[in-house]
Scaffold this motif. Structure first.
Motif, PDB file in Angstrom:
ATOM      1  N   UNK A  31       0.618  -1.172   0.357  1.00  0.00           N
ATOM      2  CA  UNK A  31       0.360   0.407   0.313  1.00  0.00           C
ATOM      3  C   UNK A  31       0.783   1.537   0.058  1.00  0.00           C
ATOM      4  N   UNK A  32       2.040   1.069  -0.372  1.00  0.00           N
ATOM      5  CA  UNK A  32       3.099   2.423   0.401  1.00  0.00           C
ATOM      6  C   UNK A  32       4.169   2.345  -0.255  1.00  0.00           C
ATOM      7  N   UNK A  33       4.610   3.934  -0.426  1.00  0.00           N
ATOM      8  CA  UNK A  33       5.773   3.894  -1.460  1.00  0.00           C
ATOM      9  C   UNK A  33       6.954   3.320  -0.343  1.00  0.00           C
ATOM     10  N   UNK A  34       8.108   3.133  -1.199  1.00  0.00           N
ATOM     11  CA  UNK A  34       9.453   3.006  -0.567  1.00  0.00           C
ATOM     12  C   UNK A  34      10.191   3.741  -1.335  1.00  0.00           C
ATOM     13  N   UNK A  35      11.134   3.904  -0.531  1.00  0.00           N
ATOM     14  CA  UNK A  35      12.599   4.863  -0.608  1.00  0.00           C
ATOM     15  C   UNK A  35      13.779   3.784  -0.243  1.00  0.00           C
ATOM     16  N   UNK A  36      15.030   4.383  -0.525  1.00  0.00           N
ATOM     17  CA  UNK A  36      16.329   3.673  -0.060  1.00  0.00           C
ATOM     18  C   UNK A  36      17.356   5.427   0.322  1.00  0.00           C
ATOM     19  N   UNK A  37      17.714   5.651   1.088  1.00  0.00           N
ATOM     20  CA  UNK A  37      18.131   7.098   1.814  1.00  0.00           C
ATOM     21  C   UNK A  37      19.791   6.338   2.408  1.00  0.00           C
ATOM     22  N   UNK A  38      20.463   7.520   2.669  1.00  0.00           N
ATOM     23  CA  UNK A  38      21.971   6.942   2.451  1.00  0.00           C
ATOM     24  C   UNK A  38      22.042   8.113   3.972  1.00  0.00           C
ATOM     25  N   UNK A  39      23.496   7.367   4.066  1.00  0.00           N
ATOM     26  CA  UNK A  39      23.552   8.602   4.995  1.00  0.00           C
ATOM     27  C   UNK A  39      25.666   8.409   5.776  1.00  0.00           C
ATOM     28  N   UNK A  40      26.201   9.138   5.670  1.00  0.00           N
ATOM     29  CA  UNK A  40      27.547   9.154   6.461  1.00  0.00           C
ATOM     30  C   UNK A  40      28.125   9.878   6.990  1.00  0.00           C
ATOM     31  N   UNK A  41      28.637   8.903   8.591  1.00  0.00           N
ATOM     32  CA  UNK A  41      28.826  10.586   9.335  1.00  0.00           C
ATOM     33  C   UNK A  41      28.874  11.549   9.152  1.00  0.00           C
TER      34      UNK A  41
END
Length: 124
Positions: A31-41
């Motif tokens: 039912x929902x959109x999905x996402x990919x995120x990223x993070x660096x320090x």
């Protein structure tokens, strides 16, 4: 609540490829959109790509266009991120997330369920 588990991260040389997978539990995944995120320090978490509930619409951050491909399989409750032509600056922890909405959102605050993250390291 949807529980998300990422896999597929690792160490790769510049120019190489990795495929990240996200396995979701819960009957409402589709039912929902999905996402990919990223993070660096020391940096804010940033959107990498997003896909609508049906998979018919996708979004890519500018630096990922042409290199990354997001997809989903609602029958299997999975989402994936194919990453090609990787660069050292792609090194980060990558997170899979479920949106609060069915359409594409690009702000992290519009996502309410997150995976634990998977490390991607690209060597030069």
């Amino acid at each position: 609540q949807v529980q998300l588990v990422e896999s597929g991260g690792g160490l790769v040389q510049a120019g190489g490829s990795l495929r990240l997978s996200c396995a979701a539990s819960g009957r409402t995944f589709s039912n929902y959109a999905m996402g990919w995120f990223r993070q660096t320090p020391g940096k804010e978490r940033e959107i990498v790509a997003a896909i609508s509930w049906s998979g018919s619409l996708t979004y890519y951050a500018e630096s990922m266009k042409g290199r990354f491909t997001i997809s989903r399989d609602n029958g299997k409750n999975t989402a994936s991120l194919q990453m090609n032509s990787l660069k050292p600056e792609d090194t980060a922890v990558y997170y899979c997330a479920k949106s609060k909405y069915s359409g594409i959102e690009i702000r992290q605050y519009d996502y309410d369920d997150w995976g634990q993250g998977t490390q991607v390291t690209v060597s030069s």
